[in-house]
Design a protein around this motif. Sequence first.
Motif, PDB file in Angstrom:
ATOM      1  N   GLY A 232      -7.244   4.019  -0.114  1.00 35.10           N
ATOM      2  CA  GLY A 232      -6.031   4.784   0.153  1.00 35.10           C
ATOM      3  C   GLY A 232      -4.930   4.046   0.887  1.00 35.10           C
ATOM      4  N   PRO A 233      -5.208   3.479   2.057  1.00 41.05           N
ATOM      5  CA  PRO A 233      -4.140   2.802   2.800  1.00 41.05           C
ATOM      6  C   PRO A 233      -3.526   1.627   2.039  1.00 41.05           C
ATOM      7  CG  PRO A 233      -5.975   3.307   4.239  1.00 41.05           C
ATOM      8  CD  PRO A 233      -6.443   3.608   2.849  1.00 41.05           C
ATOM      9  N   GLY A 234      -4.369   0.841   1.374  1.00 41.81           N
ATOM     10  CA  GLY A 234      -3.850  -0.323   0.651  1.00 41.81           C
ATOM     11  C   GLY A 234      -2.917   0.073  -0.477  1.00 41.81           C
ATOM     12  N   GLU A 235      -3.349   1.051  -1.289  1.00 40.92           N
ATOM     13  CA  GLU A 235      -2.508   1.519  -2.397  1.00 40.92           C
ATOM     14  C   GLU A 235      -1.233   2.161  -1.866  1.00 40.92           C
ATOM     15  OE1 GLU A 235      -2.723   1.069  -5.484  1.00 40.92           O
ATOM     16  OE2 GLU A 235      -4.806   0.583  -5.965  1.00 40.92           O
ATOM     17  N   SER A 236      -1.362   2.907  -0.770  1.00 38.77           N
ATOM     18  CA  SER A 236      -0.193   3.569  -0.202  1.00 38.77           C
ATOM     19  C   SER A 236       0.830   2.556   0.310  1.00 38.77           C
ATOM     20  CB  SER A 236      -0.619   4.502   0.942  1.00 38.77           C
ATOM     21  OG  SER A 236      -1.435   5.544   0.460  1.00 38.77           O
ATOM     22  N   LYS A 237       0.350   1.454   0.875  1.00 38.98           N
ATOM     23  CA  LYS A 237       1.256   0.420   1.375  1.00 38.98           C
ATOM     24  C   LYS A 237       2.037  -0.250   0.254  1.00 38.98           C
ATOM     25  CE  LYS A 237      -1.413  -0.771   5.530  1.00 38.98           C
ATOM     26  NZ  LYS A 237      -2.240  -1.819   6.179  1.00 38.98           N
ATOM     27  N   HIS A 238       1.430  -0.323  -0.935  1.00 35.92           N
ATOM     28  CA  HIS A 238       2.096  -0.974  -2.062  1.00 35.92           C
ATOM     29  C   HIS A 238       3.080  -0.045  -2.772  1.00 35.92           C
ATOM     30  CE1 HIS A 238      -1.185  -3.962  -1.623  1.00 35.92           C
ATOM     31  NE2 HIS A 238      -0.275  -4.779  -2.096  1.00 35.92           N
ATOM     32  N   ALA A 239       3.042   1.243  -2.436  1.00 36.14           N
ATOM     33  CA  ALA A 239       3.992   2.198  -3.002  1.00 36.14           C
ATOM     34  C   ALA A 239       5.211   2.305  -2.087  1.00 36.14           C
ATOM     35  CB  ALA A 239       3.332   3.563  -3.164  1.00 36.14           C
ATOM     36  N   ASP A 240       6.269   2.911  -2.590  1.00 34.80           N
ATOM     37  CA  ASP A 240       7.437   3.160  -1.750  1.00 34.80           C
ATOM     38  C   ASP A 240       7.090   4.176  -0.668  1.00 34.80           C
ATOM     39  OD1 ASP A 240       9.334   1.460  -3.125  1.00 34.80           O
ATOM     40  OD2 ASP A 240       9.233   2.899  -4.763  1.00 34.80           O
ATOM     41  N   ILE A 241       6.367   5.208  -1.081  1.00 34.91           N
ATOM     42  CA  ILE A 241       5.876   6.203  -0.127  1.00 34.91           C
ATOM     43  C   ILE A 241       4.521   6.682  -0.627  1.00 34.91           C
ATOM     44  CG2 ILE A 241       7.183   8.044  -1.295  1.00 34.91           C
ATOM     45  CD1 ILE A 241       7.340   9.464   1.454  1.00 34.91           C
ATOM     46  N   GLY A 242       3.533   6.739   0.262  1.00 34.52           N
ATOM     47  CA  GLY A 242       2.193   7.112  -0.163  1.00 34.52           C
ATOM     48  C   GLY A 242       1.440   7.849   0.922  1.00 34.52           C
ATOM     49  N   ILE A 243       0.433   8.601   0.502  1.00 38.71           N
ATOM     50  CA  ILE A 243      -0.391   9.344   1.432  1.00 38.71           C
ATOM     51  C   ILE A 243      -1.859   9.078   1.127  1.00 38.71           C
ATOM     52  CG2 ILE A 243      -0.395  11.420  -0.035  1.00 38.71           C
ATOM     53  CD1 ILE A 243      -0.386  13.070   2.568  1.00 38.71           C
ATOM     54  N   SER A 244      -2.666   8.959   2.156  1.00 41.19           N
ATOM     55  CA  SER A 244      -4.101   8.743   2.002  1.00 41.19           C
ATOM     56  C   SER A 244      -4.829   9.948   2.584  1.00 41.19           C
ATOM     57  CB  SER A 244      -4.530   7.455   2.719  1.00 41.19           C
ATOM     58  OG  SER A 244      -5.923   7.261   2.593  1.00 41.19           O
ATOM     59  N   LEU A 245      -5.369  10.776   1.705  1.00 38.73           N
ATOM     60  CA  LEU A 245      -6.041  11.997   2.134  1.00 38.73           C
ATOM     61  C   LEU A 245      -7.460  11.706   2.611  1.00 38.73           C
ATOM     62  CD1 LEU A 245      -4.828  14.258  -0.787  1.00 38.73           C
ATOM     63  CD2 LEU A 245      -4.065  14.354   1.581  1.00 38.73           C
ATOM     64  N   PRO A 246      -8.007  12.548   3.463  1.00 38.93           N
ATOM     65  CA  PRO A 246      -9.364  12.323   3.961  1.00 38.93           C
ATOM     66  C   PRO A 246     -10.412  12.498   2.865  1.00 38.93           C
ATOM     67  CG  PRO A 246      -8.536  14.447   4.702  1.00 38.93           C
ATOM     68  CD  PRO A 246      -7.382  13.734   4.088  1.00 38.93           C
ATOM     69  N   GLY A 247     -11.350  11.549   2.802  1.00 41.56           N
ATOM     70  CA  GLY A 247     -12.456  11.650   1.880  1.00 41.56           C
ATOM     71  C   GLY A 247     -13.619  12.385   2.523  1.00 41.56           C
ATOM     72  N   THR A 248     -14.734  12.439   1.819  1.00 40.34           N
ATOM     73  CA  THR A 248     -15.903  13.151   2.313  1.00 40.34           C
ATOM     74  C   THR A 248     -16.373  12.565   3.637  1.00 40.34           C
ATOM     75  OG1 THR A 248     -16.569  13.574   0.030  1.00 40.34           O
ATOM     76  CG2 THR A 248     -18.252  13.860   1.722  1.00 40.34           C
ATOM     77  N   GLY A 249     -16.502  13.407   4.642  1.00 40.46           N
ATOM     78  CA  GLY A 249     -16.987  12.971   5.943  1.00 40.46           C
ATOM     79  C   GLY A 249     -15.959  12.282   6.806  1.00 40.46           C
ATOM     80  N   GLU A 250     -14.729  12.127   6.305  1.00 37.00           N
ATOM     81  CA  GLU A 250     -13.690  11.462   7.096  1.00 37.00           C
ATOM     82  C   GLU A 250     -12.938  12.475   7.961  1.00 37.00           C
ATOM     83  OE1 GLU A 250     -12.802   8.077   3.660  1.00 37.00           O
ATOM     84  OE2 GLU A 250     -11.162   9.285   4.449  1.00 37.00           O
ATOM     85  N   ALA A 251     -12.310  11.978   8.993  1.00 34.35           N
ATOM     86  CA  ALA A 251     -11.536  12.844   9.884  1.00 34.35           C
ATOM     87  C   ALA A 251     -10.434  13.545   9.097  1.00 34.35           C
ATOM     88  CB  ALA A 251     -10.928  12.008  11.008  1.00 34.35           C
ATOM     89  N   PRO A 252     -10.156  14.820   9.394  1.00 31.15           N
ATOM     90  CA  PRO A 252      -9.146  15.583   8.652  1.00 31.15           C
ATOM     91  C   PRO A 252      -7.727  15.137   8.979  1.00 31.15           C
ATOM     92  CG  PRO A 252      -9.957  16.876  10.476  1.00 31.15           C
ATOM     93  CD  PRO A 252     -10.793  15.620  10.450  1.00 31.15           C
ATOM     94  N   ALA A 253      -7.406  13.925   8.574  1.00 32.84           N
ATOM     95  CA  ALA A 253      -6.081  13.376   8.838  1.00 32.84           C
ATOM     96  C   ALA A 253      -5.595  12.622   7.606  1.00 32.84           C
ATOM     97  CB  ALA A 253      -6.127  12.436  10.040  1.00 32.84           C
ATOM     98  N   ALA A 254      -4.289  12.687   7.337  1.00 29.43           N
ATOM     99  CA  ALA A 254      -3.714  12.055   6.157  1.00 29.43           C
ATOM    100  C   ALA A 254      -2.549  11.143   6.564  1.00 29.43           C
ATOM    101  CB  ALA A 254      -3.225  13.118   5.176  1.00 29.43           C
ATOM    102  N   PRO A 255      -2.817   9.843   6.755  1.00 32.95           N
ATOM    103  CA  PRO A 255      -1.733   8.920   7.111  1.00 32.95           C
ATOM    104  C   PRO A 255      -0.740   8.755   5.963  1.00 32.95           C
ATOM    105  CG  PRO A 255      -3.762   7.717   6.672  1.00 32.95           C
ATOM    106  CD  PRO A 255      -4.119   9.157   6.666  1.00 32.95           C
ATOM    107  N   VAL A 256       0.520   8.673   6.313  1.00 30.21           N
ATOM    108  CA  VAL A 256       1.597   8.485   5.343  1.00 30.21           C
ATOM    109  C   VAL A 256       2.233   7.123   5.570  1.00 30.21           C
ATOM    110  CG1 VAL A 256       3.843   9.314   4.539  1.00 30.21           C
ATOM    111  CG2 VAL A 256       2.058  10.962   5.177  1.00 30.21           C
ATOM    112  N   PHE A 257       2.402   6.371   4.482  1.00 33.59           N
ATOM    113  CA  PHE A 257       3.002   5.038   4.551  1.00 33.59           C
ATOM    114  C   PHE A 257       4.345   5.049   3.833  1.00 33.59           C
ATOM    115  CE2 PHE A 257      -1.507   4.594   5.049  1.00 33.59           C
ATOM    116  CZ  PHE A 257      -1.672   3.579   5.971  1.00 33.59           C
ATOM    117  N   ILE A 258       5.349   4.492   4.470  1.00 35.56           N
ATOM    118  CA  ILE A 258       6.691   4.423   3.901  1.00 35.56           C
ATOM    119  C   ILE A 258       7.158   2.976   3.924  1.00 35.56           C
ATOM    120  CG2 ILE A 258       9.097   5.159   4.132  1.00 35.56           C
ATOM    121  CD1 ILE A 258       8.109   7.726   5.421  1.00 35.56           C
TER     122      ILE A 258
END
Length: 288
Positions: A232-258
């Motif tokens: 998620g973070p890597g793909e989001s960084k390569h986009a103009d704007i991206g979000i990485s949603l929490p996967g199974t067992g991950e903390a309920p947080a969604a970082p946004v990259f611009i």
Amino acid sequence: MGKGDKHDRQFAQMVEVAAKYDKPVRIGVNWGSLDQELLAQMMDENGKLAEPFEPQQIMYRAIITSALQSARRAEDVGLRADQIILSCKMSGVQDLVSVYQALAKRCDYALHLGLTEAGMGTKGTVASTAALALLLQQGIGDTIRVSLTPQPGEARTQEVVVALEILQSMGMRAFNPSVTACPGCGRTTSTTFQELAKQIDDYLRAQMPVWKSRYPGVEKMKVAVMGCIVNGPGESKHADIGISLPGTGEAPAAPVFIDGEKALTLRGERIAQEFQTLVEDYIEKRFG
């Protein structure tokens, strides 16, 4: 007056109108209704050779010959070469590729690509994409169309959507902002990211008619909607704007990259709406 004479007169009239109004004319040959007299003649000539070609190859040659003869006939009655677009309609991927590869070597006319009778749904979409992409990658083709049998109740506009996606996925045109989204795996058992990806993709397409005039260049924007911390973070960084949603067992947080940098983290039940607002703000700032 014979059938051939009537056809010639209609052909000449069509060409005269196109020449008068300086309009392009698409001249098509369909393998299912190929001139049988021409095909029989070429088959007979092939049979007299010491090493005759396969019947399929003669069929290819007959289609090409018919198209070129019609184009030259159009020029004889007043059409310019740059007004002529040739179309050879085939329903097999390899047949279409073989015919257009040979046709491109034999003429400089504009070529119209399209797999006729491609079929329904996934089959028709995949077959059309395979054929057109092979030819376009070789620099063959000036116009394209996708020919799909619609599902019951489905709009014919799906053909246009597929054609646009083919050109955009190959980097030849840009019509809508592209959305990168992961397919899902054991790390993403939640459907949240799938629903968000669809919402964002549908939203971008719906807004494009408005954005196109207000925000020049927005069609080239890249958006990423990913489903876990691994990619998620890597793909989001390569986009103009991206979000990485929490996967199974991950903390309920969604970082946004611009623009390659982490800008903020979204939480709660309104992630989709909040991310959509961020996309709108980004478009306004960058393309407004």
